[in-house]
Motif scaffolding. Sequence first.
Motif, PDB file in Angstrom:
ATOM      1  N   ASP A  30      25.519 -25.322  -3.638  1.00  0.00           N
ATOM      2  CA  ASP A  30      27.132 -24.953  -4.120  1.00  0.00           C
ATOM      3  C   ASP A  30      27.856 -25.281  -2.754  1.00  0.00           C
ATOM      4  OD1 ASP A  30      26.564 -24.131  -6.416  1.00  0.00           O
ATOM      5  OD2 ASP A  30      26.027 -22.266  -5.564  1.00  0.00           O
TER       6      ASP A  30
ATOM      7  N   ARG B  85      30.627 -23.903 -18.104  1.00  0.00           N
ATOM      8  CA  ARG B  85      30.307 -25.130 -17.204  1.00  0.00           C
ATOM      9  C   ARG B  85      29.102 -24.670 -15.996  1.00  0.00           C
ATOM     10  NH1 ARG B  85      29.866 -28.552 -19.448  1.00  0.00           N
ATOM     11  NH2 ARG B  85      31.521 -29.145 -20.973  1.00  0.00           N
ATOM     12  N   LYS B  86      29.617 -23.673 -15.346  1.00  0.00           N
ATOM     13  CA  LYS B  86      28.990 -23.049 -14.238  1.00  0.00           C
ATOM     14  C   LYS B  86      27.698 -22.714 -14.801  1.00  0.00           C
ATOM     15  CE  LYS B  86      32.231 -20.710 -11.499  1.00  0.00           C
ATOM     16  NZ  LYS B  86      32.837 -19.444 -11.241  1.00  0.00           N
ATOM     17  N   LYS B  89      25.053 -25.838 -14.867  1.00  0.00           N
ATOM     18  CA  LYS B  89      24.338 -25.960 -13.353  1.00  0.00           C
ATOM     19  C   LYS B  89      22.967 -25.003 -13.163  1.00  0.00           C
ATOM     20  CE  LYS B  89      27.060 -26.235 -10.038  1.00  0.00           C
ATOM     21  NZ  LYS B  89      28.080 -25.892  -8.978  1.00  0.00           N
ATOM     22  N   GLU B 116      27.800 -35.310 -10.414  1.00  0.00           N
ATOM     23  CA  GLU B 116      28.770 -34.553 -11.393  1.00  0.00           C
ATOM     24  C   GLU B 116      29.368 -33.240 -10.824  1.00  0.00           C
ATOM     25  OE1 GLU B 116      29.955 -36.254 -14.224  1.00  0.00           O
ATOM     26  OE2 GLU B 116      31.156 -34.477 -14.234  1.00  0.00           O
ATOM     27  N   TYR B 117      28.145 -32.489 -10.182  1.00  0.00           N
ATOM     28  CA  TYR B 117      28.546 -31.197  -9.748  1.00  0.00           C
ATOM     29  C   TYR B 117      28.616 -30.748  -8.361  1.00  0.00           C
ATOM     30  CZ  TYR B 117      27.755 -29.662 -14.347  1.00  0.00           C
ATOM     31  OH  TYR B 117      28.030 -29.635 -15.778  1.00  0.00           O
ATOM     32  N   LEU B 166      19.474 -29.917  -9.824  1.00  0.00           N
ATOM     33  CA  LEU B 166      20.580 -28.990  -9.254  1.00  0.00           C
ATOM     34  C   LEU B 166      19.808 -27.860  -8.688  1.00  0.00           C
ATOM     35  CD1 LEU B 166      23.312 -29.650 -11.763  1.00  0.00           C
ATOM     36  CD2 LEU B 166      23.106 -30.493  -9.606  1.00  0.00           C
TER      37      LEU B 166
END
Lengths: 379, 260
Positions: A30, B85-86, B89, B116-117, B166
Amino acid sequence: MPQTIASPGFEIRRDGERAVIALAGEWTLDHGRRLERLAEQMPISLGEVRRAVLDIGEIQRLDTLGARVIDQLSHELGSEGVRVEVTHARREHATLLDAVRTRTAVVDRPPRSRLIDMLADIGRTVVLAWHDLVRGVSFIGEVVVAIGRALIRPQRFRWASLINQLEQIAFRGAPIIILITFLVGCIVAQQGIFQLRRFGATAFVVDLVGIITLRELALLLCAIMIAGRSGSAFTAEIGSMKMREEIDALRVMGLNPVDVLVVPRILALIIAMPILTFLGSMAGLFGAGLTAWLYGGIAPETFVSRLQSVITYKHFSVGLIKAPFMAIVIGAIACIEGLEVKGSAESLGQQVTASVVKAIFMVIVVDGLFAMFFASIRF
Amino acid sequence: MPDRTPPSAGPIIAVRDLVVGFGEKIILDGLSLDVMPGEILGFVGGSGTGKSVLTRTILGLIEKRAGRISVFGQDLDTMPEAERRKLEKRWGVMFQHGALFSSLTVAQNIQVPMREYLDLSPAMMSDLAALKIQMVGLKSDAGEKYPSELSGGMIKRAALARALALDPEIVFLDEPTSGLDPIGAAEFDSLIRTLQQTLGLTVFMVTHDLDSLASACDRIAALADRKVVAVGTLAEMVASPHPWVKSYFRGERALARLKG
């Protein structure tokens, strides 16, 4: 999430030649670029030290990115002669660091010269064009042999497939071909009348439209439409069968893909093209007659009688003679491109594009060759 | 690992009274299932009983008729779009046939979700992609290859690498070992185990493979008669009285495996 998200950070405590770097917060994906920047800053703010201790006990969360950044950092410091130690790692963090450490980084490919790349590209294109030509000729040979086989043993020929293709190409293709040739007939007649009016020779528009429609226009429009409509379909059908190993399945069953897939399609095209060309010619002449009547004031009776005196069987047959050859060109290119498809969706797209572009190009080249041929035999 | 999700938390995926059907046909009827954080749950069932349907319903690819699904303690129905959306991930999916993008190389496939993220430099992205490729046990030159140039086992590994791109908390695996030879399948099982321990994953695994169930899974759930008829460890499954579970875990092949 219930817990507060702490952004990653570090703090340096100096102790003589030894520096303790305390890492804290979330070292996760993140915080992507922030982590990378931290890793860049750290050696700078660290300055000259002999020993560095990375204390990762305060890190709240660690994932592969965080672990990778820490690993790269200690590697970088190590290469500058600093002795690096990682301490207070939680068990799970240590496992992750271990998993990340033993891997090697990607090696960048050495840079290549643009000029050489370009020259190599041109060379490759020339060689490929030559291969295309050779392959085309040998493929047509294969198709002829396969048609010969079908003639010798007609009971093994795939009639159902032929009829199905005929329906797709001729029956379903007819309306659009009739429509566009009609419209182009109208446009050519209108332009002809508009220009010839200045010389007071409006009546000659019948000669103009009659000859050009029968000899060239109907056939070319028809061929271009079929290349876009049926040629692309052939390439996509055969190509997706190739992608899913269906072609290989045919081969191992002892079936020749040329017999099963190519011959019915090309034969259907050879039958359909003259029919469509004929329909196109009629639609074009009808459009021209309509325009001549409404725009040029030439009565339909005058148009028809002049057409009869100008148009001989010769003009009519030129278009129809060329039609089967165009069919072979379009069909062969479409099937070759289909069989060239590799495993990816992108390759299918490329091959379909190539099929349509090459077919239209070759149709025009072949038409030019026919024009020279017919002119030299005064046909 | 425990630091990814609070240790005291309840199930990471909770499915309650789920009903899914197509047209007249009801596939799942009143199905309930919990997946606990940090476990590898094996999901078994006969062919065509709706194992993949459940996975796809949880992932939101199939509409459900009734019931409730919550993931990370949040109900999927009441969740706003941005939250959803979160959430996407935080899970990774490995489809049965890989579903790798055929026009991209393996490394590019892995970088698709990253681009993308994430906010990462291109160099770091290719570095991470190379890392994932090696973590799933592929040679580093595999990153340059296109899916059409890979063998079946390599496609599975590449698909797993993309699912892990991810660093998700939950990984869904749809028949990860189908089509692999027994050695390859065993390697894959231990790979999943290792990755689960290293990355602290929760794994939801649809499988037919008794070996996978025995060697990789913490718990097993069995689907029959449109619902989950038994959940538990392998030993509990063997002791289950349900006829389908009985024939599955006490059939000749199963007995041979369990004794061995």
